[in-house]
Design an enzyme around this catalytic site. Structure first.
Site, PDB file in Angstrom:
ATOM      1  N   LEU A   1       0.839  -1.191   0.000  1.00 59.44           N
ATOM      2  CA  LEU A   1       0.000   0.000   0.000  1.00 59.44           C
ATOM      3  C   LEU A   1       0.876   1.244   0.000  1.00 59.44           C
ATOM      4  O   LEU A   1       1.870   1.312   0.711  1.00 59.44           O
ATOM      5  CB  LEU A   1      -0.911  -0.001   1.235  1.00 59.44           C
ATOM      6  CG  LEU A   1      -1.955  -1.123   1.290  1.00 59.44           C
ATOM      7  CD1 LEU A   1      -2.610  -1.167   2.657  1.00 59.44           C
ATOM      8  CD2 LEU A   1      -3.005  -0.919   0.201  1.00 59.44           C
ATOM      9  N   GLU A   2       0.487   2.242  -0.768  1.00 61.12           N
ATOM     10  CA  GLU A   2       1.259   3.477  -0.833  1.00 61.12           C
ATOM     11  C   GLU A   2       0.491   4.659  -0.266  1.00 61.12           C
ATOM     12  O   GLU A   2       0.892   5.809  -0.406  1.00 61.12           O
ATOM     13  CB  GLU A   2       1.697   3.742  -2.270  1.00 61.12           C
ATOM     14  CG  GLU A   2       2.622   2.635  -2.771  1.00 61.12           C
ATOM     15  CD  GLU A   2       3.326   2.971  -4.076  1.00 61.12           C
ATOM     16  OE1 GLU A   2       3.042   4.027  -4.649  1.00 61.12           O
ATOM     17  OE2 GLU A   2       4.159   2.158  -4.501  1.00 61.12           O
TER      18      GLU A   2
END
Length: 520
Positions: free
Chosen positions: A345-346
């Site tokens: 996840l960013e």
């Protein structure tokens, strides 16, 4: 027409170039309001104002008490971090199980941290950069079996001296622990300042109360080699070599299938083979995909499902979404034979709720559960960053963190200097932050692009990656930056992606993989 699939999973952060990485200090600022305590609560800290004129009750690596500047009274603690030392001071305090506590302190200086370890729940950690006195505060609830916690204050590697005063832990008192708070041994000069479990960078783990009952003594699932090569497999066609899972070279110990999809329900996950990719492969069916995963597992490899990517939208920010994440991830693991999941996840990472979901998933999966992560460099610059907090929260079930050493510009190393991507120093100096920030050596891997086409910037040839691994493991083949210690158990390396590696002639599998598996 099917919805658009994820393409390149790595966002380019050009605004972070140069010394701008230092700006994270302000982003971690936590200024506390005065928090009222229950009438029955007491202050459990010994010598919190340091008015004894010495650090009685505290165990410090280099700390001392001074009378030049104080928040109140005459004295305050002063500690000077070094290149391999954060100047940590700790105090172990008796507490009661299943009880709420408020921790606070007045601090002054660059990158000053306040937190507690061993709470049996989510260990609190907060920090600030302030030229004047500022109050840090956080709360926590102890676990059902917790009878003591360790409060800590520390600065950051290579930063100036910091001050602390009026440290307070408000809550119900507990039985005196053994040994007493004043008998706590001082950590070594290279002790990890923010490690919730390990006493030194190369020490063994000491899981907190959040540990899954299925975790192994080292946290590393059985059957994996000492140094792991991880590769992302693309479930889409973006110009790299298209592959079946069976086409991935045997050098890859962990294969991360990219990516799961978010459902309309918060925290929900799904997965579908890309029809366009399947067509390019001559009709790659779900049954063939599952059979290929089973064959890799039979050969001793691990296959995980990656969550996120550049365009990932999976949100886990409350208990309901955490439960949905766990149930849908577990269903996909069972349906396809995945050994675990990868967190890529960013945005939107919650160390509390995603940590809760991952621990629940690990409990369902058992001791063979694989958990990998691929944070961006900015996410692991400090233990105050939410991604780093997540990694420490799930340290007891975490296999490896393969930070993306690319698409990031320049970043701070653990010595306080700024290093440019695409260099050996960038790999070693940034890995040092994780190694000294609380992760075990086997949990730290080097994430690199397989070719210049695989990332917007930060590519390194395979030989440079091999030298960086040697530098971290044994102190050999270092660049101009040389860590002040070594980590023979360094975790390994990762690449985006097996497809781009194949397009380039497999330099990662052939060179980095061979080097990793030959390392002692």
């Amino acid at each position: 027409m099917p919805p658009a699939r994820h393409r390149r999973p790595r966002a380019v952060h050009s605004l972070l170039a140069g010394a701008s990485a230092v700006a994270i200090g302000l982003s971690g600022l936590v200024l506390a309001d005065d928090t009222g305590a229950h009438a029955a609560d007491t202050d459990l800290i010994t010598n919190g104002g340091f008015e004894t004129g010495n650090p009685t009750g505290w165990s410090c690596t280099v700390g001392a008490v001074q009378s030049t500047t104080a928040h109140s009274g005459r004295y305050a603690l002063q500690s000077s971090p070094g290149t391999g030392d954060t100047g940590e001071c700790t105090q172990t305090v008796p507490v009661k199980p299943s009880s709420s506590y408020t921790l606070s302190a007045w601090v002054q200086g660059s990158y000053v941290y306040l937190g507690a370890r061993g709470t049996g729940g989510t260990d609190p950690s907060t920090w600030t950069t302030s030229p004047g006195w500022a109050q840090l505060s956080s709360g926590f609830t102890t676990g059902p079996d917790t009878t003591s916690v360790t409060v800590y204050l520390h600065g950051w590697y290579g930063q100036p001296a910091f001050l602390a005063d009026d440290v307070s832990l408000l809550g119900p008192g507990g039985p005196q622990p053994s040994p007493s708070p004043t008998a706590t041994a001082s950590p070594s000069p290279t002790a990890t300042a923010t490690d919730p479990g390990s006493p030194s960078p190369t020490g063994s783990t000491s899981p907190t109360g959040t540990a899954s009952p299925t975790a192994t003594s080292t946290g590393k699932p059985p059957g994996l080699p000492k140094h792991i090569l991880t590769g992302y497999w693309q479930n889409f066609d973006n110009g790299a070599t298209v592959q079946r899972i069976s086409d991935v070279p045997a050098a890859y110990d962990i294969i991360a299938v990219s990516f799961a999809d978010a459902t309309a329900t918060r925290g929900g996950l799904s997965f579908t083979l890309d029809p366009a990719l399947a067509a390019r492969l001559g009709g790659y069916t779900d049954a063939q995909f599952k059979a290929d995963i089973a064959a890799k597992r039979a050969a001793g490899k691990r296959v995980v499902l990656s969550i996120g990517g550049q365009n990932g939208t999976v949100w886990v920010g409350d208990s309901a979404s955490a439960a949905t994440f766990t149930s849908t991830a577990w269903a996909l693991m069972q349906a396809y034979g995945f050994d675990g999941i990868d967190i890529d996840l960013e945005n939107g990472v919650s160390s509390t709720y995603l940590g809760q979901a991952l621990h629940a998933l690990a409990a369902k999966a058992g001791s063979g559960f694989i958990l990998t992560m691929a944070p961006q460099t900015i996410d692991m610059q400090s233990t105050g960053m939410e991604y780093f907090k997540l990694a420490l929260n799930v340290k007891d079930i975490l296999t490896i963190v393969n930070m993306q050493y690319y698409n990031s510009g320049a970043m701070n190393g653990c010595d306080g200097n700024v290093y440019s991507q695409g260099t050996e120093n960038f790999l070693t100096a940034l890995a040092c932050i994780q190694l000294k920030g609380g992760l075990r050596p086997d949990q730290v891997g080097l994430g690199v692009p397989a070719s210049t086409s695989a990332a917007g910037g930060g590519y390194l040839d395979a030989g440079t990656v091999d030298r960086a691994l040697d530098c971290l493991a044994s102190g050999a083949n270092c660049g101009s930056y040389r860590p002040d210690t070594t980590w023979p158990g360094i975790g390994g390396a990762m690449t985006w992606s097996t497809n781009w590696d194949a397009k380039a002639g497999n330099p990662v599998a052939g060179t980095i993989g061979a080097h990793l598996h030959a390392m002692p």
